[in-house]
Design an enzyme around this catalytic site. Structure first.
Site, short mmCIF file in Angstrom:
data_model
loop_
_atom_site.label_atom_id
_atom_site.label_comp_id
_atom_site.label_asym_id
_atom_site.label_seq_id
_atom_site.Cartn_x
_atom_site.Cartn_y
_atom_site.Cartn_z
N GLY A 235 0.85 -1.27 0.00
CA GLY A 235 -0.05 -0.04 0.04
C GLY A 235 0.88 1.11 -0.12
O GLY A 235 2.06 1.11 -0.10
N LEU A 236 0.21 2.29 0.29
CA LEU A 236 1.21 3.75 0.29
C LEU A 236 2.20 3.48 1.06
O LEU A 236 3.50 4.05 0.76
CB LEU A 236 0.21 4.67 0.41
CG LEU A 236 -0.66 5.10 -0.37
CD1 LEU A 236 -1.72 6.50 -0.29
CD2 LEU A 236 0.43 5.64 -1.90
N ALA A 237 2.06 3.03 2.33
CA ALA A 237 3.47 2.82 3.35
C ALA A 237 4.40 2.00 2.70
O ALA A 237 5.50 1.95 2.75
CB ALA A 237 2.86 2.42 4.67
N SER B 16 -16.96 9.91 0.18
CA SER B 16 -15.72 10.54 0.72
C SER B 16 -16.29 11.59 1.77
O SER B 16 -17.27 12.22 1.53
CB SER B 16 -15.03 10.91 -0.35
OG SER B 16 -14.19 11.93 0.32
N ARG C 19 -14.85 13.14 12.43
CA ARG C 19 -15.65 12.20 12.21
C ARG C 19 -16.48 11.42 13.43
O ARG C 19 -17.55 11.10 13.45
CB ARG C 19 -14.58 10.97 11.46
CG ARG C 19 -14.31 11.26 10.36
CD ARG C 19 -13.23 10.40 9.48
NE ARG C 19 -12.90 10.83 8.47
CZ ARG C 19 -11.78 10.46 7.57
NH1 ARG C 19 -11.16 9.25 7.98
NH2 ARG C 19 -11.68 10.87 6.41
N HIS D 216 -13.85 2.09 9.77
CA HIS D 216 -13.33 2.82 8.69
C HIS D 216 -11.70 2.65 8.94
O HIS D 216 -11.25 2.34 7.67
CB HIS D 216 -13.90 4.09 8.40
CG HIS D 216 -12.97 4.77 7.34
ND1 HIS D 216 -13.15 4.56 5.90
CD2 HIS D 216 -12.19 5.86 7.63
CE1 HIS D 216 -12.45 5.32 5.20
NE2 HIS D 216 -11.81 6.16 6.02
N LEU E 101 -3.31 9.08 4.44
CA LEU E 101 -2.26 9.01 3.17
C LEU E 101 -0.90 9.87 3.55
O LEU E 101 0.39 9.31 3.47
CB LEU E 101 -2.91 9.36 2.05
CG LEU E 101 -4.39 9.02 1.61
CD1 LEU E 101 -4.72 9.51 0.41
CD2 LEU E 101 -4.02 7.29 1.63
C1 LIG Z 1 -12.65 3.55 1.27
C2 LIG Z 1 -11.53 4.39 2.18
C3 LIG Z 1 -11.26 5.81 1.59
C4 LIG Z 1 -10.19 6.32 2.25
N1 LIG Z 1 -9.89 7.68 1.84
C5 LIG Z 1 -8.79 8.18 2.44
C6 LIG Z 1 -8.40 9.59 2.03
O1 LIG Z 1 -9.07 10.06 1.16
N2 LIG Z 1 -7.37 9.89 2.54
C7 LIG Z 1 -6.81 9.69 3.60
O2 LIG Z 1 -5.55 10.13 4.07
N3 LIG Z 1 -7.10 8.18 3.98
C8 LIG Z 1 -8.03 7.56 3.44
N4 LIG Z 1 -8.30 6.29 3.99
C9 LIG Z 1 -7.59 5.63 4.81
C10 LIG Z 1 -6.22 5.00 4.00
O3 LIG Z 1 -6.62 4.62 2.65
C11 LIG Z 1 -5.50 3.94 4.66
O4 LIG Z 1 -5.36 4.20 5.92
C12 LIG Z 1 -4.14 3.66 3.98
O5 LIG Z 1 -4.29 3.44 2.78
C13 LIG Z 1 -3.38 2.68 4.69
O6 LIG Z 1 -2.28 2.29 3.77
P1 LIG Z 1 -1.20 1.06 4.28
O7 LIG Z 1 -0.31 1.18 3.18
O8 LIG Z 1 -0.80 1.42 5.45
O9 LIG Z 1 -2.04 -0.30 4.37
P2 LIG Z 1 -2.79 -0.69 2.91
O10 LIG Z 1 -3.00 0.02 1.84
O11 LIG Z 1 -4.17 -1.27 3.58
O12 LIG Z 1 -1.77 -1.96 2.21
C14 LIG Z 1 -1.70 -3.07 3.17
C15 LIG Z 1 -0.52 -3.90 2.30
O13 LIG Z 1 -0.30 -5.09 3.00
C16 LIG Z 1 -0.63 -6.25 2.49
N5 LIG Z 1 -0.65 -7.19 3.64
C17 LIG Z 1 -1.61 -7.28 4.63
N6 LIG Z 1 -1.56 -8.15 5.44
C18 LIG Z 1 -0.59 -9.07 4.94
C19 LIG Z 1 -0.08 -10.15 5.36
N7 LIG Z 1 -0.40 -10.96 6.34
N8 LIG Z 1 0.87 -10.66 4.48
C20 LIG Z 1 1.48 -10.01 3.28
N9 LIG Z 1 0.98 -8.88 2.97
C21 LIG Z 1 -0.20 -8.26 3.61
C22 LIG Z 1 -1.70 -6.19 1.53
O14 LIG Z 1 -1.68 -7.07 0.65
C23 LIG Z 1 -1.24 -4.60 1.32
O15 LIG Z 1 -0.27 -4.64 0.12
C24 LIG Z 1 -9.56 5.66 3.31
C25 LIG Z 1 -9.75 4.40 3.77
C26 LIG Z 1 -10.82 3.87 3.13
C27 LIG Z 1 -11.12 2.35 3.62
#
Ligand SMILES: Cc1cc2nc3c(=O)[nH]c(=O)nc-3n(C[C@H](O)[C@H](O)[C@H](O)COP(=O)(O)OP(=O)(O)OC[C@H]3O[C@@H](n4cnc5c(N)ncnc54)[C@H](O)[C@@H]3O)c2cc1C
Length: 641
Positions: A46-48, A288, A334, A405, A445
């Site tokens: 994901g983004l992180a 959103s 929220r 959420h 994000l």
């Molecule tokens: C519908 C929606 C809209 C949103 N809109 C916004 C917004 O407009 N602005 C904002 O700031 N935030 C928003 N958020 C929140 C934001 O999208 C998330 O908090 C953020 O994208 C999480 O990013 P991340 O990289 O931490 O994790 P994720 O994007 O959830 O990525 C997780 C990654 O880990 C991998 N993974 C998970 N478990 C395992 C495992 N056991 N083994 C191997 N791989 C694994 C997955 O495959 C994925 O690649 C929104 C959330 C939702 C649900």
């Protein structure tokens, strides 16, 4: 780190404005020629994860990057809609790094670390420059400047956006950087892998065990450090706005290996989601928060008023957020908006077939701005709403209701984003984050990208340079032990062949947690929930039916493994919520409220991060406290009225 029985973040002292700069200056570096000697495992794309893996690859580390999906681009971040915050002050409306810091600390109800939040606000400036340079198609003003809109809990416009697809566009940018590193041979991507255990050697994270989701093979990977970027756990509630593949398995298994889990009960319920329509749904759709810039939230003044919305005259509408919170109106944070929506529905003023919905109305915005401007701003969201509900929001108000959420809880990390297991770093939504007890919109994000692009490259180097990490391969007995455990769990799940489906049991757990540790909580409900979760968990292990085998693609098996972890996490969420005898942000204990009904914090007793330590199967987890010190912003009653 522990000091005198208390947890501490390890942030440096001194003025907050220069903490990060000074800290960076004090961190050790790995010289370019030595970086290729280090293998780093990044779990999640994901983004992180994508930002961390690409940044580390660019620096010259050997990076292995895994994800569950068939493509890194399908990580849940792709779903983020509304935008990303940054204190650029392009609008000249009074924004600043300090104000973003202040809004975030206040928005989180004074349950986040000041130094982390200040760093986040500072880095927000770099993130937008970085992403704009990558070519992210952010919305622009006529003169070419990047456009901004407002999100809840703030009085400035600092949210950068790419229509309603900000997450997708940012992820494509990060993915582009990632692919550059794949081409350069610095990053190797392994899709369709699920991390099922962490391997700890001599007290340090040295690898992971995964299941290949296509072949069923149990695979081990060794490295010098592990960076978890596995997202949030809102799907513990079964219905949520998260992707169905979102889960807590990676962080939970790390918890069981010794990483502390912080504030597990801090879960965010988003006010603007398409309401539940029946028992066959597997997820909910977010509308959103950006829609609250122009949409007005209302319900009929009279309980039980079943007239179509357009027949209810102005004088009989209650724009309850504008009435209750005139300073912020529809853009209250929220947690506040969700509780207000629940309250009016509990009074019998909810709308739609279930009565569990409120209107989000664009009539006035369309009159004021014209339909073209509204379409330009929100067109794709309106289209999505229409496709799902078969109702046209240009003609009739949307119906919305709160839904799970985002999870502010997650693995505890220090200022360097390292967990209590040396060598295990946690980024993005998977860590307990900078958002305290309530995240402000468009800040997730920002946090994920700050962690990945701008923090981990420094702090990981410091760890690698500062420790002698012997050579560990997957032949080490610790890998054998972890693989065995993973295999045994898979076999156990497949051998039960009971009568209930994984989905049924997850639905039951989700409903229970939604009722007892959702938007509102109380001591009795939480105590009962702990008992019920245990009963359900026992039923799961005796009566779940996981068909098929472990030797190939088996979605039921994947879901069963994640649900097994959710029973345990669900119990910890209840325990954490029970222990915190105050209301703060999203954690609303019915016993602790002001006469106006707002959350009543208890700073004297609860101004800390609750970090839970696993102490073994069936044993009570141990609570550690990280005291929160407010030197810049004095905690005050959080009012949006
Ligand atoms: C519908 C929606 C809209 C949103 N809109 C916004 C917004 O407009 N602005 C904002 O700031 N935030 C928003 N958020 C929140 C934001 O999208 C998330 O908090 C953020 O994208 C999480 O990013 P991340 O990289 O931490 O994790 P994720 O994007 O959830 O990525 C997780 C990654 O880990 C991998 N993974 C998970 N478990 C395992 C495992 N056991 N083994 C191997 N791989 C694994 C997955 O495959 C994925 O690649 C929104 C959330 C939702 C649900």
């Amino acid at each position: 780190m522990m000091r005198n029985g208390e947890l501490h973040s390890g942030a440096p002292g001194g003025p907050i404005e220069t903490k990060w700069e000074r800290h960076k200056g004090s961190l050790r570096l790995v010289s370019p020629a030595n970086r290729r000697k280090f293998d780093v495992i990044v779990v999640g794309t994901g983004l992180a994860g994508a930002s961390a893996a690409s940044a580390l690859g660019e620096l010259g580390y050997n990076v292995l990057n895994l994800c569950i999906q068939d493509s890194p681009r399908r990580a849940h971040s792709v779903a983020a809609q509304g935008g990303i915050n940054a204190a650029k002050n392009y609008r000249n409306d009074g924004d600043s790094v300090f104000r973003l810091f202040y809004d975030t600390i206040k928005g989180g109800d004074f349950r986040a670390r000041e130094e982390n939040v200040y760093r986040l606000a500072e880095l927000s400036l770099k993130i937008i420059d970085h992403c704009a340079a990558q070519g992210i198609p952010f919305a622009r003003e006529y003169g070419g400047h990047l456009a901004n809109r407002s999100f809840g809990g703030v009085q400035v416009s600092r949210t950068f956006y790419a229509r309603g697809q900000t997450g997708q566009q940012l992820l494509l940018g990060a993915y582009g950087s990632l692919m550059r590193q794949v081409d350069a041979g610095q990053v190797r991507i392994l899709p369709r892998r699920e991390m099922l255990d962490l391997v700890v050697v001599d007290g340090r994270a040295r690898g992971i065990v995964c299941r290949n989701l296509v072949t069923g093979a149990i695979e081990s990977y060794a490295g010098h450090a592990v960076v978890l970027c596995t997202g949030g756990y809102s799907t513990v509630y079964f219905l949520s706005t998260n992707a169905v593949n979102s889960n807590a398995t990676a962080i939970w298994r790390c918890y069981k290996r010794g990483a502390f889990f912080a504030n597990p009960s801090f879960t965010q319920i988003h006010p603007t989601c398409i309401p539940v329509v029946g028992s066959q749904q597997s997820k909910l759709t977010l509308m959103s928060e950006s829609l609250r810039n122009d949409g007005r939230v209302w319900v009929p003044k009279q309980p039980g008023d079943r007239r179509p919305p357009n027949e209810i005259p102005e004088s009989e509408r209650d724009y309850f957020l504008e009435r209750m919170y005139p300073a912020f109106g529809n853009l209250v944070p929220r947690d506040v908006a969700s509780r207000a929506a629940k309250a009016v529905c509990d009074e019998g003023r909810g709308v739609g077939p279930t009565g569990l919905a409120v209107y989000l109305d664009f009539r006035d915005a369309i009159e004021r701005l014209g339909v073209d401007v509204v379409r330009e701003r929100y067109g794709n969201l309106f289209q999505m709403y229409k496709e799902i509900t078969n109702e046209d929001p240009y003609q009739v108000p949307m119906r919305i209701y709160p839904a799970p959420h985002y999870t502010m809880g997650g693995l505890w990390v220090d200022y360097n984003l390292m967990s209590t297991i040396p060598g295990l770093f946690v980024l993005g939504e998977a860590n307990f984050s900078d958002h305290g007890a309530n995240r402000l919109g468009a800040s997730a994000l920002m946090q994920g990208l700050a962690d990945g692009y701008f923090i981990i490259p420094y702090t990981l180097a410091h760890y690698l340079a500062g420790n002698t990490l012997g050579n560990v391969t997957t032949e080490h007995p610790a890998f054998r032990e972890a693989e065995l455990q993973v295999r045994q769990q898979v076999e156990r799940l497949l051998s039960i062949r009971g009568k209930k489906t994984v989905r049924e049991l997850h639905w039951q757990l989700g409903r229970l947690l939604w009722d007892r540790v959702g938007m509102t909580r109380n001591a009795q409900g939480l105590r009962e929930a702990i008992e019920k979760v245990r009963e359900l968990r026992q039923e799961f292990w005796e009566n779940v039916n996981v068909p098929g085998s472990g030797d190939d693609l088996n979605k039921c098996l994947e879901m069963a493994g994640r649900l097994a972890d959710y029973f345990e996490l669900g119990e910890l969420m209840c325990r954490d919520a029970l222990e915190r005898e105050e209301s703060c942000g999203c954690h609303f204990r019915e016993e602790y409220r002001t006469p106006e009904g707002d959350p009543k914090r208890d700073d004297e007793r609860y101004a800390y991060v609750a970090a839970w330590e696993y102490t073994g199967e069936g044993a009570e987890p141990r609570l550690h406290r990280e005291p929160l010190r407010f030197e810049v912003v004095q905690p005050s009653a959080r009012s949006y009225r």
